[in-house]
Design an enzyme around this catalytic site. Structure first.
Site, PDB file in Angstrom:
ATOM      1  CE  LYS A 178      -4.346   1.662   0.226  1.00 45.07           C
ATOM      2  NZ  LYS A 178      -4.970   1.499  -0.680  1.00 45.07           N
TER       3      LYS A 178
ATOM      4  CG  ASP B 149      -6.564  -0.615  -3.204  1.00 51.03           C
ATOM      5  OD1 ASP B 149      -5.332  -0.824  -3.393  1.00 51.03           O
ATOM      6  OD2 ASP B 149      -7.037   0.644  -3.370  1.00 51.03           O
TER       7      ASP B 149
ATOM      8  CG  ASP C  35      -4.604 -12.782   8.568  1.00 45.45           C
ATOM      9  OD1 ASP C  35      -5.199 -13.700   8.438  1.00 45.45           O
ATOM     10  OD2 ASP C  35      -4.941 -12.255   9.867  1.00 45.45           O
TER      11      ASP C  35
ATOM     12  CG  ASP D 135      -8.274 -16.858   5.588  1.00 42.57           C
ATOM     13  OD1 ASP D 135      -7.586 -17.413   5.436  1.00 42.57           O
ATOM     14  OD2 ASP D 135      -8.975 -16.630   6.457  1.00 42.57           O
TER      15      ASP D 135
END
Ligand code: NAD
Length: 367
Positions: A190, A222, A246, A250
């Site tokens: 980012k 993003d 993390d 997922d």
């Protein structure tokens, strides 16, 4: 080679038994030693990570871990809860690199929430830095705000930080992994907003100079979240920090359909590692003999590849899993019309049979 085997709780025992059976079918010269961990260790020894278990994990060449946790331990003080064992192992073994492949076997595309053409044949490796970032940065806590939008109000804060060596070592893991795959790394950050991640981008770019044979691109987190559901097959190796990893790992896991298929590895600086399925101890199905053991069996394959330098044996396990899926066998979590539903043990037996079949073929070809 010595492998520490820590089955843990819930379905941990059932799935580890199948992975050990598969490892033994390879007939490699390794020794296994079992130890309690998690809730089972708390019940038997009063602590989720007993000294003897930690000593075994430290002494072994690799650790194969089932899963820990049971709701019956939820009221224990935090440091005695089963999940503390996994955090303790990561910390004590300095496991800073988490590798999570997100592979969508063509036979299982129906289980994904995305259209089959977007995920069929998907093969991404997400590499998450595991011991730094905002999850561990100090200072952190609660206080009364002295400035900001509401001076005098209660506030909470965490610290995002990364040092150059922390970024360098995870970048090396990513570039080296890419050399064994499609030679392409996407570093996710980012950098447009966060100083920490502008630094991350600069350091990854510096390390890349040592890997001219690997392509590097940078992507904002993003955009990465979008690309994972828009065009995931364009990604090969993704490397990122602890918090972004993390979340993205997922998200990537869900592209593949079932959590029961997903292995993972957590490595230290010398590639010693802890290998475990990405799922938990599934107390809702424990003891029923229906858990999918393939994530654990594929974790054992990763262990052979990354820590024990047995890439051929890893390939044999992975090919055996593919051929079992091709034959139409499914545990209940991945079952669909036209397939045959089997239990945990039968699935493990089928993988062993597929390995033995390739051994016979190899022997016949060479004799
Ligand atoms: P979970 O991953 O254990 O289960 C989520 C769902 O997936 C359940 O419906 C379960 O039946 C199913 N599932 C999981 N693994 C499966 C498999 N191999 N085959 C078929 N179905 C499978 O997550 P949860 O229910 O949120 O957590 C249960 C316990 O596991 C909690 O105590 C949690 O803290 C712990 N946990 C441990 C780890 C770990 O050991 N690394 C990771 C996550 C959760």
């Amino acid at each position: 080679m010595k492998i520490a085997i820590l089955p843990g709780d819930g379905i941990g025992h059932e799935i580890i038994a199948e992975a050990v059976k598969v490892l033994r079918a390879l007939e490699l010269p390794f020794e296994t030693e079992f130890a309690d961990v998690g809730g089972t260790a708390y019940a038997n020894h009063g602590h989720p990570l007993p000294e003897a278990t930690l000593a075994l994990a430290k002494a072994a060449d690799a650790v194969l871990f089932g899963a820990v946790g049971d709701y019956k331990y939820d009221k224990l003080e935090r440091h005695l809860r089963p999940e503390q064992a996994i955090l303790g192992l990561r910390k004590n073994l300095a496991l800073f690199a988490n590798l999570r492949p997100a592979i969508c076997h063509p036979q299982l595309t129906h289980a994904s929430s995305l259209k089959p053409e977007l995920v069929s044949g998907l093969d991404i490796l997400i590499i998450r830095e595991l011991t730094g970032d905002i999850y561990f940065g100090q200072p952190r806590g609660r206080r009364t705000a002295v400035d900001g939008h509401f001076p005098g109000a209660d506030e909470a804060f965490d610290t995002m930080r990364y040092s150059r060596p922390e970024i360098e070592r995870i970048a090396h893991v990513a570039f080296q992994a890419a050399r064994k795959r499609g030679r392409k790394v996407t570093s996710v950050d980012k950098a447009n907003v966060l100083e920490t991640f502008q630094f991350w981008r600069d350091v990854v770019t510096d390390v890349h100079a040592q890997y001219p044979d690997v392509e590097l691109d940078h992507m904002y987190v993003d955009n990465a979240a979008m690309q994972l559901v828009k065009a995931p097959k364009k990604l090969d190796v993704v490397v990122t920090g602890n918090m972004f990893g993390d979340i993205l790992s997922d998200e990537a896991a869900m592209l593949t359909g079932s959590i029961g298929m997903l292995p993972s590895a957590s490595l230290d600086a010398s590639n010693k590692g802890l290998y475990e399925p990405s799922h938990g101890s599934a107390p809702d199905i424990a003891g029923k003999g229906i858990a999918n053991p393939l994530a654990t069996i594929l974790s054992a394959a990763m262990m052979l590849r990354y820590s024990l330098q047995q890439a051929d044996a890893a390939d044999r396990i992975e090919s055996a899993v593919t051929s079992v899926l091709e034959s139409g066998l499914r545990t209940v979590d991945i079952a669909s019309a036209g397939t045959r539903t089997v239990g945990t043990r039968e699935m493990g037996d089928a993988v062993v049979a597929a390995i033995r079949a390739t051994t016979t073929t190899i022997t016949k070809t060479t004799s």
